[in-house]
Design an enzyme around this catalytic site. Structure first.
Site, PDB file in Angstrom:
ATOM      1  CG  ASN A  30     -42.441  11.293 -14.753  1.00 46.44           C
ATOM      2  OD1 ASN A  30     -41.556  10.797 -14.850  1.00 46.44           O
ATOM      3  ND2 ASN A  30     -43.597  11.124 -14.268  1.00 46.44           N
ATOM      4  N   GLY A  31     -40.875  10.420 -18.007  1.00 48.97           N
ATOM      5  CA  GLY A  31     -40.638   9.095 -18.543  1.00 48.97           C
ATOM      6  C   GLY A  31     -39.579   8.718 -19.294  1.00 48.97           C
ATOM      7  CB  ILE A  77     -41.278  -6.248   1.608  1.00 47.47           C
ATOM      8  CG1 ILE A  77     -41.675  -5.697   3.062  1.00 47.47           C
ATOM      9  CG2 ILE A  77     -42.541  -6.102   0.711  1.00 47.47           C
ATOM     10  CD1 ILE A  77     -41.920  -4.292   3.097  1.00 47.47           C
ATOM     11  CB  THR A  88     -57.633  -4.300  -3.055  1.00 48.71           C
ATOM     12  OG1 THR A  88     -56.497  -5.453  -3.234  1.00 48.71           O
ATOM     13  CG2 THR A  88     -57.776  -3.712  -4.485  1.00 48.71           C
ATOM     14  CG  ASP A 124     -35.083   8.947 -22.503  1.00 41.98           C
ATOM     15  OD1 ASP A 124     -36.365   9.064 -22.328  1.00 41.98           O
ATOM     16  OD2 ASP A 124     -34.294   9.338 -21.371  1.00 41.98           O
ATOM     17  CG  LEU A 128     -34.553   9.642  -9.995  1.00 45.37           C
ATOM     18  CD1 LEU A 128     -33.732   9.766  -8.887  1.00 45.37           C
ATOM     19  CD2 LEU A 128     -35.542   8.545 -10.149  1.00 45.37           C
ATOM     20  NE  ARG A 176     -57.904  -5.103   2.477  1.00 45.32           N
ATOM     21  CZ  ARG A 176     -58.805  -5.929   2.299  1.00 45.32           C
ATOM     22  NH1 ARG A 176     -58.550  -7.012   1.442  1.00 45.32           N
ATOM     23  NH2 ARG A 176     -59.735  -5.900   2.902  1.00 45.32           N
ATOM     24  CB  SER A 234     -42.276  -3.838 -10.379  1.00 44.76           C
ATOM     25  OG  SER A 234     -43.213  -4.279  -9.545  1.00 44.76           O
ATOM     26  CB  CYS A 260     -38.908  13.876 -13.577  1.00 46.35           C
ATOM     27  SG  CYS A 260     -37.195  13.211 -14.128  1.00 46.35           S
TER      28      CYS A 260
END
Length: 562
Positions: A75-76, A289, A338, A97, A50, A341, A364, A2
């Protein structure tokens, strides 16, 4: 995931100030609320939602009947809220939660609250009864938090810096915005005027220490002190699987980024296995990707076929990547080479996920390289002890680099990121192991992690032992890397004379290359005078490197060269 925003002691009209809260609307596309604090006309909360859990009662600030004097904007995700409810007998009013934060605070104060939360979080807690404001952020800063605090007590807090930089205040033309430190909480006194005074800033958890909440984890205490290799490997598997399992908590569809490298592949394989075990009915969508025939696309295809995911490939060309750079830097709030990129690919794949699928909660592999010594330059570490120190430094700075990239590129498209490699128990256990166990071996980085999963059949052998490939390099072809494509384009955009005078124009972190200058120009266009948000550029150690790309290091070998 959020977007949170709050002001205390604003001298300016709140209806004008609240326009700044709209700068983070992308973090919560489902709903928005702006609420004044009763009795404090110059204090307010803004929240972009969200909806991932409790669709009905999940709006914020969270207030419950039992504690009418507490206001919470957070947020979490708190993964152990049910275990804490059971342990302490909490009576929840909602399915959110984060409600556990109110109950923990009421029971034992702010220090116990922050220490007992197993999850990722950034929160603002207001206690009007005791006139206190508390700010806190998780150990690794997986969830972002920025603040501005003026000398006369005006406080602004936001998930992203862009929600604070245009705030107006009578005594300051441009109040100093800075990131809130991970693993800390701050206590502030709230005056009747709504202004605040900072009382203390406290570090509540060091990533090397086993977290306080381990006592009520679903996995019991594991044998410690033992360096029997089989026990160590078993513990690594148990804790990693537990890290993924607890992150299944969601009422929205789960997906996974998959580059075909070790980290994202392990996450995807364990995730799919556990989704089947808990009977999640839909197939796991995995997302890769790259440019046509890039190493990442080919490797991810192999992994997806092996684990049986519903695989999506996003193919982009150099023009699309270059066109996205300004949007990416605006989202990131950094000019680190970096990071920019690597963010382009992640930004574009997140855009695809949002537009073309219904996956919202995205797993991820961030954090693994820092924890398990995955960067190629670790081969050059003078000793295991120095390698361990470097690993800890990288973890401490994650919120400035990889974690920042992962949050902003996904949040820009209203997605929620989950990173099991940064699980508190998993990281503290891994860091407790002898330094010599954690170093690269036989020319292969992350040797211990790979070894731990060797007999699991989770991944094809060639993926489990695939050499490190930086995300920003793996998305391009072996013949021409992404950073080379960028540099060729930027070489035409930045005049030699501009680079020569770069140190005069940008004395802090002066750009040394045209690429660096180009990113800095874009950053200054959106965030003028805020270059101190990046203390230093990310660069490899122990090698004479002039570029952060793994492909510029002598140790680098692509699969086609072997």
């Amino acid at each position: 995931m959020c977007g949170i925003w709050a002001l205390f002691g604003s001298d300016e009209c709140l209806s004008v100030q609240c326009l700044s809260a709209m700068k983070i609307a992308h973090r919560g596309p489902d709903a928005f609320r702006f609420e004044n604090v009763n009795g404090f006309t110059n204090c307010c909360f803004g929240f972009h939602r969200l909806a991932v859990v409790d669709q009905l009662y999940g709006m914020q600030p969270i207030r419950v009947k039992k504690f009418p004097y507490l206001w919470l904007c957070y947020n979490g995700e708190i993964y152990n809220f049910k275990q804490l409810q059971k342990q302490f007998g909490f009576e929840y009013q909602t399915l959110v939660d984060g409600e556990v934060i109110l109950h923990l605070y009421n029971r034992g104060g702010i220090e116990q609250t922050a220490s007992m939360l197993d999850g990722v979080f950034a929160f603002i807690l207001l206690d009007t009864a005791n006139r206190k404001v508390f700010l806190a952020r998780d150990t690794y800063g997986v969830r972002p938090l920025f603040k501005v605090l003026t000398d006369d007590g005006f406080l602004g807090v936001c998930s992203e810096a862009k929600g604070l930089i245009n705030l107006k205040h009578s005594t300051s033309l441009c109040p100093k915005v800075e990131p809130f430190l991970p693993g800390h909480y701050e206590v502030l006194d709230l005056k009747p005027s709504g202004k605040v005074v900072s009382v203390e800033l406290v570090k509540f958890h060091s990533y090397k220490d086993e977290p306080l909440h381990a006592a009520c984890d679903t996995v019991e205490t594991l044998p410690s002190g033992s360096i029997d290799l089989e026990t160590v490997k078993s513990n690594i598997r148990i804790l990693f699987e537990n890290a993924v399992r607890k992150r299944l908590m969601a009422h929205r569809r789960i997906g996974c980024l998959l580059s075909g490298g070790l980290d994202s592949s392990l996450v995807a394989a364990v995730l799919l296995k556990l989704m089947k075990e808990v009977n999640i009915s839909y197939p796991l969508q995995t997302f890769a990707i790259g440019m046509e025939n890039s190493p990442d696309l080919l490797a991810a295809r192999k992994v997806a076929a092996h684990i049986g995911s519903e695989h999506h490939e996003v193919i982009f060309n150099s023009e699309e990547g270059i066109q996205a750079i300004e949007e990416v830097i605006f989202s990131l709030e950094t000019y680190d080479i970096t990071t920019v990129r690597a963010s382009v690919g992640m930004y574009l794949v997140s855009k695809y996920i949002r537009k073309k699928t219904d996956s919202v909660v995205i797993f991820s592999g961030e954090g693994s390289d820092e924890l398990t010594q995955g960067y190629i330059y670790f081969h050059k570490a003078p000793s295991p002890e120095e390698a361990a120190e470097e690993s800890e430094r990288l973890l401490k700075e994650l919120y400035l680099f990889d974690v920042l990239r992962a949050d902003r590129t996904t949040a820009a498209h209203g997605l929620e990121l989950r990173v099991p490699f940064l699980d508190h128990r998993f990281t503290s256990y891994y860091l407790s192991l002898p330094a010599e166990l954690r170093v690269p071996k036989n020319g292969i980085e992350k040797y211990l992690l790979r070894q731990s999963f060797e007999d699991s059949n989770l991944l094809p052998k060639e993926i489990l032992w695939r050499p490190k490939e930086a995300f920003s390099d793996g998305i391009a072809t072996v013949k021409k890397s992404w950073f080379s494509i960028l540099q060729d384009y930027i070489d035409q955009q930045v005049d030699d004379l501009l680079l020569e005078k770069a140190a005069e124009k940008y004395p802090f972190n002066p750009p040394k290359t045209k690429e660096s200058y180009y990113y800095r120009q874009i950053f200054e266009k959106h965030y003028s005078g805020q270059s101190n948000w990046l203390p230093h550029y990310w660069m490899p150690r122990w090698v004479k490197a002039t570029d952060p790309s793994a492909r510029t290091l002598k140790h680098y070998k692509s699969a086609t060269q072997e």
